[in-house]
Design an enzyme around this catalytic site. Structure first.
Site, mmCIF file in Angstrom:
data_model
loop_
_atom_site.group_PDB
_atom_site.id
_atom_site.type_symbol
_atom_site.label_atom_id
_atom_site.label_comp_id
_atom_site.label_asym_id
_atom_site.label_seq_id
_atom_site.Cartn_x
_atom_site.Cartn_y
_atom_site.Cartn_z
ATOM 1 C CB SER A 1 21.843 -32.039 -1.729
ATOM 2 O OG SER A 1 21.927 -32.663 -2.995
ATOM 3 C CE1 TYR B 1 25.974 -35.003 0.640
ATOM 4 C CE2 TYR B 1 24.498 -34.933 -1.248
ATOM 5 C CZ TYR B 1 25.369 -34.291 -0.378
ATOM 6 O OH TYR B 1 25.617 -32.943 -0.534
ATOM 7 C CE LYS C 1 24.053 -32.491 2.364
ATOM 8 N NZ LYS C 1 24.642 -31.409 3.180
#
Length: 267
Positions: free
Chosen positions: A160, A173, A177
């Site tokens: 991401s 998150y 990533k």
């Protein structure tokens, strides 16, 4: 001046059958980006196995691939990415068609928490890393044991842009990533020349997973991107299929941004 238009989300991939004779495993493939990737790989001739937690949506996804790609070889193997037994079963199903897994796409990802790290629940953070990073490595190890180590293959990790630039909103998150991107580089160095390992880093793509990032309105989010639209799953699927095929045979350890120019614009 070319009109700024949004492509449809119907698969529109190559008919060159460039992946014929190869087996592919796509994780987290019951909907969204994962389903679009699996459909594109099938369109290019791969025998595709899809896996995700819930059996019924997964079988519906398999049927949608068969409908989109008549004659496609598709298997659905439900399981939890965090379970070693479920990972082994999914890999064995994928390997059954060719004796190995030629293509692995690590798409499974979770993001159960929003907000700054100082208020983050540590158990939730551990879960994010376990699914987004550790399980991805587990799938790669399993594929390596199941024949990819001796026959070679390609791995594409779905990262991401949150792993490339601070977000604040999805900090845990994004950190996971970033770890996945670093894992991609380490494995590319370790597993070459037989196995290529790359990643893609999408910005906001219109999926159920990204609904929380579109609460301000799609037009508001799109205005931050030079291409003036958010992504759709096929934007990611096309790049993944390229990385999975022979056209990218001298690319490994790379992370390709698919972000409509967001990071280039400093957004």
């Amino acid at each position: 001046m070319q009109d700024v238009t949004e492509p449809t989300d119907a698969p529109a991939g190559s008919d060159l059958r460039s992946l014929a004779g190869r087996s592919a495993l796509v994780t987290g493939a019951s909907r969204g980006i994962g389903l679009s990737i699996a459909t594109e790989l099938a369109r290019r001739g791969a025998a595709v196995t899809i896996t995700a937690r819930k059996p019924e949506p997964l079988e519906q996804a398999a049927e949608s691939i068969r409908a989109a790609v008549p004659g496609a070889v598709v298997a659905a193997e439900p399981g939890n990415a965090g379970s070693p037994e479920d990972r082994a079963r999914a890999v064995a199903t994928a390997a059954a068609s060719t004796g190995t897994v030629d293509i692995l796409v690590n798409n499974t990802g979770i993001n159960p928490i929003f907000g700054p790290l100082m208020s983050a629940d540590l158990d939730a953070v551990r879960k994010i890393f376990d699914v987004n990073v550790v399980a991805a490595l587990g799938f790669i190890q399993e594929c390596h044991r199941a024949g990819m180590g001796s026959h070679g293959g390609t791995v594409v990790n779905i990262a991401s842009v949150a792993g490339l630039s601070s977000t604040g909103v999805i900090a845990a998150y994004g950190a996971s990533k970033a770890a996945l991107i670093r894992l991609t580089e380490e494995l590319a160095a370790e597993l070459g020349p037989g196995i290529r390992v790359n990643a893609v880093a999408p910005a906001v793509v219109k999926t159920q997973f990204a609904e929380g990032l579109l609460t301000a309105g799609e037009d508001v989010v799109a205005s931050r991107y030079p291409l003036k639209r958010v992504g759709v799953p096929t934007d990611v699927a096309q790049v993944v299929a390229f990385l999975a095929g022979d056209e990218s045979s001298w690319i490994t350890g790379e992370t390709i941004r698919i972000d409509g120019g967001m990071l280039a614009a400093g957004s």
